[in-house]
Scaffold this motif. Structure first.
Motif, short mmCIF file in Angstrom:
data_model
loop_
_atom_site.label_atom_id
_atom_site.label_comp_id
_atom_site.label_asym_id
_atom_site.label_seq_id
_atom_site.Cartn_x
_atom_site.Cartn_y
_atom_site.Cartn_z
N UNK A 241 77.62 6.32 47.31
CA UNK A 241 78.67 7.33 47.46
C UNK A 241 78.05 8.72 47.59
N UNK A 242 78.87 9.65 48.02
CA UNK A 242 78.47 11.05 48.04
C UNK A 242 78.26 11.54 46.62
N UNK A 243 77.46 12.59 46.48
CA UNK A 243 77.25 13.18 45.16
C UNK A 243 78.55 13.78 44.62
N UNK A 244 79.50 14.08 45.49
CA UNK A 244 80.77 14.67 45.07
C UNK A 244 81.82 13.62 44.75
N UNK A 245 81.46 12.34 44.80
CA UNK A 245 82.40 11.27 44.44
C UNK A 245 82.81 11.45 42.99
N UNK A 246 84.10 11.44 42.71
CA UNK A 246 84.61 11.77 41.38
C UNK A 246 84.38 10.64 40.39
N UNK A 247 83.80 10.97 39.25
CA UNK A 247 83.69 10.03 38.13
C UNK A 247 84.92 10.20 37.24
#
Length: 318
Positions: A241-247
């Motif tokens: 995933x992108x680093x901005x994918x929400x956890x």
């Protein structure tokens, strides 16, 4: 009789008019001629398309089926035929749905006098082709080290930032508490990947896995983020995933040890298009949107704090 586009257009005209006589008048043909054409279309398709009543005509259930597909086919054909500039209409922005595109749009909408429409596509290469064929005026794009988008003379392309590719996994996964995870540690996992995007994804991910000593097992291909999150949260698959994918409480987002994968974000515009004079502004706004999205992700800022100064050797620092 072979079904042709003119037949689909006739069906659409009849449905929109709600009357054979009105549709015939608008098309400049006689009602008997249009009625005969409709009869031939129904014979070809093998069913009644319209039901006649006191108030005019209405589609039958079979007719609804036919009209839905006829309208979709005509929309695609009309889009293919509608090249060129939109004249005095809004500027046309394209992109893949991500924080760079959404953040850029938010900022563009705030500029007085600038009207913008947006179109999302999964493939950066398709977006580049839409730019080259004058169907878009500007676009946000991505590519990957070793898989760069080609240069097109009529299009100006600028990098606005790079970010590492992370891994999303269930927060109940045994490795979810680590600060980072090695690809080799995930060799036995099932993966959900997005389909090929025409630039190098997911080929670059597969190559990185093979470099780590395994070929990823990929039972799922999809682009819908909500579905990907559902699979990950339920421990059915992992996802790069992108680093901005929400956890969140169900999903952990971890850096990959050694950072073997990067993606580059770009903004591109037609040199002769209505957004060309705003090119520098597009770059500034997209860069700001990207950086703000990264700053809002604790897993990214924690990873960044552990890095040595300077950009990665294989990434374009933009």
């Amino acid at each position: 009789m072979r079904l042709e586009l003119r037949h689909l257009r006739a069906l659409r005209a009849i449905a929109d008019a709600g009357s054979l006589s009105r549709a015939a008048a608008q098309a400049g043909v006689s009602q008997p001629a249009l009625t005969a054409q409709l009869r031939r279309i129904e014979e070809t398709l093998g069913g009644q398309i319209f039901r006649r009543g006191r108030g005019g005509i209405t589609p039958t259930p079979f007719g609804q089926f036919v009209l839905t597909r006829a309208r979709a086919a005509l929309a695609i054909v009309d889009e293919l035929l509608d090249g060129g500039d939109p004249g005095s209409g809004p500027a046309r922005l394209g992109g893949y749905a991500n924080p760079v595109l959404s953040g850029l749009l938010t900022r563009l909408f705030e500029i007085p006098g600038l009207a913008v429409t947006v179109q999302t596509e999964h493939s950066p290469r398709l977006l580049l082709d839409l730019l080259a064929s004058r169907r878009l005026d500007a676009a946000t794009l991505v590519d990957y080290p070793g898989h760069r988008l080609p240069s097109v003379p009529s299009i100006e392309t600028r990098s606005v930032g790079v970010e590492p590719v992370f891994v999303a996994m269930s927060s109940r996964h045994p490795l979810s508490g680590r600060p980072e995870v090695g690809l080799a540690d995930l060799a036995e996992a099932d993966w959900v990947l997005s389909p090929p995007d025409g630039v190098g994804w997911p080929e670059c991910f597969t190559a990185a896995c093979r470099e780590a000593g395994f070929t990823p097992r990929v039972p799922h291909l999809m682009v819908e983020v909500a579905m990907i999150r559902e699979l990950v949260a339920r421990r059915r698959a992992l996802s790069p995933c992108r680093a901005t994918f929400a956890a969140d409480e169900d999903i952990a987002v971890l850096p990959i040890a050694g950072t073997p994968l990067w993606m580059r974000h770009l903004v591109a515009w037609r040199r002769d298009g209505p957004l060309a004079r705003h090119g520098d502004l597009l770059v500034r706004l997209a860069t700001r949107a990207h950086q703000e999205a990264l700053d809002a992700c604790p897993h990214y800022t924690a990873w960044l704090a552990r890095q040595e100064p300077g950009p990665p050797a294989d990434a374009d620092p933009g």
